[in-house]
Design a protein around this motif. Structure first.
Motif, PDB file in Angstrom:
ATOM      1  N   SER A  34       0.833  -1.208   0.000  1.00 21.37           N
ATOM      2  CA  SER A  34       0.000   0.000   0.000  1.00 21.37           C
ATOM      3  C   SER A  34       0.864   1.253   0.000  1.00 21.37           C
ATOM      4  N   TRP A  35       2.022   1.186   0.679  1.00 18.86           N
ATOM      5  CA  TRP A  35       2.934   2.345   0.694  1.00 18.86           C
ATOM      6  C   TRP A  35       3.571   2.525  -0.678  1.00 18.86           C
ATOM      7  N   GLU A  36       3.901   1.416  -1.319  1.00 24.52           N
ATOM      8  CA  GLU A  36       4.497   1.502  -2.652  1.00 24.52           C
ATOM      9  C   GLU A  36       3.508   2.081  -3.655  1.00 24.52           C
ATOM     10  N   LYS A  37       2.224   1.727  -3.512  1.00 21.76           N
ATOM     11  CA  LYS A  37       1.189   2.270  -4.410  1.00 21.76           C
ATOM     12  C   LYS A  37       1.036   3.776  -4.234  1.00 21.76           C
ATOM     13  N   LYS A  38       1.294   4.251  -3.017  1.00 24.95           N
ATOM     14  CA  LYS A  38       1.239   5.692  -2.748  1.00 24.95           C
ATOM     15  C   LYS A  38       2.495   6.406  -3.251  1.00 24.95           C
ATOM     16  N   LYS A  39       3.434   5.595  -3.786  1.00 15.66           N
ATOM     17  CA  LYS A  39       4.699   6.116  -4.309  1.00 15.66           C
ATOM     18  C   LYS A  39       5.523   6.830  -3.232  1.00 15.66           C
ATOM     19  N   LEU A  40       5.482   6.284  -2.017  1.00 11.99           N
ATOM     20  CA  LEU A  40       6.336   6.809  -0.958  1.00 11.99           C
ATOM     21  C   LEU A  40       7.782   6.434  -1.258  1.00 11.99           C
ATOM     22  N   SER A  41       8.704   7.251  -0.808  1.00  8.14           N
ATOM     23  CA  SER A  41      10.113   6.955  -1.051  1.00  8.14           C
ATOM     24  C   SER A  41      10.524   5.708  -0.279  1.00  8.14           C
ATOM     25  N   LYS A  42      11.580   5.064  -0.733  1.00  5.25           N
ATOM     26  CA  LYS A  42      12.071   3.860  -0.058  1.00  5.25           C
ATOM     27  C   LYS A  42      12.517   4.185   1.370  1.00  5.25           C
ATOM     28  N   ARG A  43      13.077   5.353   1.554  1.00  7.52           N
ATOM     29  CA  ARG A  43      13.488   5.759   2.897  1.00  7.52           C
ATOM     30  C   ARG A  43      12.277   5.858   3.821  1.00  7.52           C
ATOM     31  N   THR A  44      11.184   6.468   3.319  1.00  5.62           N
ATOM     32  CA  THR A  44       9.966   6.588   4.120  1.00  5.62           C
ATOM     33  C   THR A  44       9.382   5.218   4.429  1.00  5.62           C
ATOM     34  N   ILE A  45       9.399   4.309   3.447  1.00  6.93           N
ATOM     35  CA  ILE A  45       8.886   2.955   3.661  1.00  6.93           C
ATOM     36  C   ILE A  45       9.667   2.250   4.761  1.00  6.93           C
ATOM     37  N   HIS A  46      10.977   2.398   4.756  1.00 10.23           N
ATOM     38  CA  HIS A  46      11.803   1.795   5.803  1.00 10.23           C
ATOM     39  C   HIS A  46      11.468   2.390   7.167  1.00 10.23           C
ATOM     40  N   GLN A  47      11.274   3.695   7.230  1.00  7.83           N
ATOM     41  CA  GLN A  47      10.938   4.351   8.497  1.00  7.83           C
ATOM     42  C   GLN A  47       9.581   3.871   9.020  1.00  7.83           C
ATOM     43  N   LEU A  48       8.596   3.757   8.130  1.00  5.58           N
ATOM     44  CA  LEU A  48       7.267   3.288   8.524  1.00  5.58           C
ATOM     45  C   LEU A  48       7.318   1.845   9.013  1.00  5.58           C
ATOM     46  N   PHE A  49       8.077   1.028   8.301  1.00  4.57           N
ATOM     47  CA  PHE A  49       8.187  -0.387   8.684  1.00  4.57           C
ATOM     48  C   PHE A  49       8.790  -0.525  10.081  1.00  4.57           C
ATOM     49  N   HIS A  50       9.836   0.243  10.359  1.00  2.71           N
ATOM     50  CA  HIS A  50      10.478   0.160  11.673  1.00  2.71           C
ATOM     51  C   HIS A  50       9.535   0.627  12.777  1.00  2.71           C
ATOM     52  N   LEU A  51       8.615   1.527  12.443  1.00  2.71           N
ATOM     53  CA  LEU A  51       7.621   1.971  13.418  1.00  2.71           C
ATOM     54  C   LEU A  51       6.624   0.847  13.711  1.00  2.71           C
ATOM     55  N   VAL A  52       6.190   0.132  12.658  1.00  2.00           N
ATOM     56  CA  VAL A  52       5.303  -1.021  12.851  1.00  2.00           C
ATOM     57  C   VAL A  52       6.019  -2.103  13.655  1.00  2.00           C
ATOM     58  N   ASP A  53       7.266  -2.342  13.308  1.00  2.00           N
ATOM     59  CA  ASP A  53       8.064  -3.342  14.015  1.00  2.00           C
ATOM     60  C   ASP A  53       8.172  -2.991  15.496  1.00  2.00           C
ATOM     61  N   ARG A  54       8.306  -1.717  15.807  1.00  2.00           N
ATOM     62  CA  ARG A  54       8.413  -1.299  17.204  1.00  2.00           C
ATOM     63  C   ARG A  54       7.103  -1.560  17.953  1.00  2.00           C
ATOM     64  N   LEU A  55       5.964  -1.334  17.285  1.00  2.00           N
ATOM     65  CA  LEU A  55       4.669  -1.598  17.920  1.00  2.00           C
ATOM     66  C   LEU A  55       4.561  -3.062  18.335  1.00  2.00           C
ATOM     67  N   PHE A  56       4.961  -3.960  17.430  1.00  2.00           N
ATOM     68  CA  PHE A  56       4.859  -5.388  17.730  1.00  2.00           C
ATOM     69  C   PHE A  56       5.948  -5.842  18.698  1.00  2.00           C
ATOM     70  N   SER A  57       7.122  -5.265  18.599  1.00  2.00           N
ATOM     71  CA  SER A  57       8.203  -5.631  19.523  1.00  2.00           C
ATOM     72  C   SER A  57       7.818  -5.292  20.956  1.00  2.00           C
ATOM     73  N   ASP A  58       7.178  -4.129  21.126  1.00  2.00           N
ATOM     74  CA  ASP A  58       6.726  -3.739  22.463  1.00  2.00           C
ATOM     75  C   ASP A  58       5.696  -4.724  23.006  1.00  2.00           C
ATOM     76  N   ALA A  59       4.802  -5.192  22.121  1.00  2.00           N
ATOM     77  CA  ALA A  59       3.768  -6.138  22.544  1.00  2.00           C
ATOM     78  C   ALA A  59       4.370  -7.496  22.903  1.00  2.00           C
ATOM     79  N   VAL A  60       5.354  -7.940  22.119  1.00  2.00           N
ATOM     80  CA  VAL A  60       6.006  -9.221  22.383  1.00  2.00           C
ATOM     81  C   VAL A  60       6.750  -9.172  23.716  1.00  2.00           C
ATOM     82  N   LYS A  61       7.439  -8.068  23.999  1.00  2.00           N
ATOM     83  CA  LYS A  61       8.183  -7.927  25.260  1.00  2.00           C
ATOM     84  C   LYS A  61       7.265  -8.024  26.473  1.00  2.00           C
TER      85      LYS A  61
END
Length: 371
Positions: free
Chosen positions: A124-151
Motif C-alpha cells: 500500500s505504501w508503494e502504491k502511494k509512491k512513498l520513497s524507499k526511505r519513508t517505507i523503511h521508516q514506517l516499517f520500523h515503526l510497525v516493528d516497534r509496535l509489535f516488539s513492544d507487545a512481544v516484550k
C-alpha cells in the motif's frame, strides 16, 4: 446449495464461497471473513484452514494476550512513548501511524496480524509512491509496535520478522564547487539577511539551528559558538483523530550529539561582532519577538542563490559544502563529525563518501609518485 453447518455456498458466478469467523470485535459482535474457490473441495480446504487459524487466536486470547485491535494498541503505545521522546518525534509518530498504518491494518486484532498483512501494508505504501526511505521508516515503526507487545507477552509473535523491504540506495547530496561557493557568498554580502548563508557555509549548521541561535550562544572571550536548540515547524496529529495542524516550536537540539561547541575563526568573530553592534534582539536572526522561522530563511536563501545564478541548489547543500571544504583541507573525520553534530563517524562517512574518495585517490597518487 449450502452444505449443512459448513457455510459454503455456490455463487451466481459459479465459484464457491465459504464464510468463517474472522474475529470478534471488542463489543463481542462477530466479524466474518470469506474464502473463494473454483470447486467445493478447494473452498472447503481453505475454510478449514481459516477456522483452524481462528481457533488458535481464541486459544491465544485465553492465554491473556491483548484482545484489542492494532489501532487500540498503537494509541496505548503513543501515550506511553509521549513522555520518553521529543515533541517533534512524538508528533511524527502520531502522523505516520494514523496516516499510513491504521487505515490499512488498524482494525485487525493485534494477535491475528500475520506476515501477509505486513506485506500488504508495504504494498500500500508503494502504491502511494512513498520513497524507499519513508517505507523503511514506517516499517520500523510497525516493528516497534509489535516488539513492544512481544516484550510484554501481549502477542505471541512479531509478524515483521523476516519481511523483505525494498532496497534503499544511500542518497548523496552534492556540495557546491569552490567557484559556486564564492559566487554565493559574494551575493550574500550585498543582501539583507545574507549572513544566514555565511553561517551555513562556515559553521555547517542545520536550518533549524540557525533559526534558534541566540546572542547568549556566542562567547567572544572563549571564541566559541554553542549549539543547543532548534526552531522548527512541527506536524501535530491529535490522538484518536485525523486532525492535522502545524506549529512552530523552539526546543532542544535534534540529538544529544547535535549539542556542540564550534570554535570561532577570526573571520566569523569579526562578522558576529559587527552584527552584534547593530542588533537589539535576543536571537541573532529575529522577526518581531520570535526567531526567524525556517520558511523565511529558505525564502532569503532562494532570493540570494538566484542572484548568484545558482538555480538547482537547496539550503541543505550548504551544510554538505561546509563538510566537503573541511575534508579538502585535510580535516580528520572525527573532528568533522563533531563539528557537524553527527552521532558517529560512520554517519559522516556514509554521507560524504565522494569527498573521502577524492582524498583516498590523492593519497594513492602521492604513494605512486614516491614509489
Amino acid at each position: 446449495m449450502s452444505r449443512r453447518g459448513e457455510n459454503i455456498y455456490k455463487r451466481k458466478d459459479q465459484r464457491w464461497e465459504g464464510r468463517y469467523i474472522k474475529s470478534r470485535k471488542e463489543n463481542g459482535r462477530i466479524n466474518f471473513g470469506y474464502v473463494y474457490g473454483r470447486t467445493y473441495k478447494e473452498t472447503k480446504e481453505k475454510l478449514l484452514l481459516k477456522k483452524f487459524q481462528f481457533e488458535k487466536i481464541q486459544d491465544s486470547e485465553n492465554n491473556q494476550y491483548y484482545p484489542g485491535t492494532l489501532y487500540a494498541w498503537s494509541q496505548l503505545c503513543l501515550e506511553r512513548w509521549k513522555e520518553k521522546v521529543k515533541e517533534s518525534t512524538f508528533n511524527t509518530y502520531c502522523y505516520k501511524i494514523n496516516r499510513y498504518i491504521i487505515p490499512v491494518i488498524g482494525e485487525y486484532k493485534l494477535i491475528e496480524i500475520e506476515r501477509s498483512h505486513i506485506k500488504l501494508l508495504i504494498q500500500s505504501w508503494e502504491k502511494k509512491k512513498l520513497s524507499k526511505r519513508t517505507i523503511h521508516q514506517l516499517f520500523h515503526l510497525v516493528d516497534r509496535l509489535f516488539s513492544d507487545a512481544v516484550k510484554r507477552d501481549l502477542t505471541p509473535k512479531n509478524p515483521c520478522f523476516d519481511v523483505n523491504l525494498p532496497k534503499m540506495a544511500t542518497s548523496k547530496v552534492l556540495p557546491l564547487s569552490l567557484t559556486e561557493q564564492r559566487r554565493l557568498e559574494e551575493a550574500a554580502k550585498s543582501e539583507s539577511n545574507g549572513e544566514i548563508i555565511i553561517f551555513a557555509l562556515h559553521f555547517g549548521l542545520r536550518i533549524g539551528e540557525i533559526s534558534a541561535l541566540r546572542w547568549e550562544n556566542v562567547d567572544f572571550d572563549k571564541g566559541m559558538l554553542y549549539i543547543n536548540e532548534t526552531y522548527q515547524r512541527l506536524t501535530n496529529v491529535r490522538l484518536n483523530t485525523e486532525q492535522v495542524t502545524t506549529e512552530l516550536s523552539l526546543g532542544s537540539a535534534k540529538t544529544s550529539s547535535s549539542v556542540r561547541a564550534i570554535p570561532l575563526t577570526d573571520q566569523m568573530t569579526l562578522l558576529l561582532k559587527k552584527m552584534k553592534e547593530k542588533s537589539r534582539s535576543s536571537f541573532i536572526f529575529q522577526v518581531g519577538d520570535k526567531p526567524m522561522e525556517p520558511r523565511l530563511i529558505t525564502y532569503h536563501f532562494h532570493k540570494i542563490r538566484k542572484k548568484a545564478g545558482l538555480n538547482t541548489i537547496h539550503f541543505h547543500q550548504l551544510r554538505h559544502t561546509f563538510a566537503t571544504r573541511l575534508m579538502e583541507s585535510k580535516g580528520s573525520i572525527a573532528s568533522i563529525s563533531e563539528l557537524l553534530g553527527h552521532s558517529s563517524t560512520k554517519m559522516t562517512l556514509d554521507v560524504y563518501t565522494g569527498a573521502v574518495f577524492e582524498e583516498k585517490y590523492r593519497s594513492l597518487e602521492l604513494m605512486e609518485n614516491i614509489v
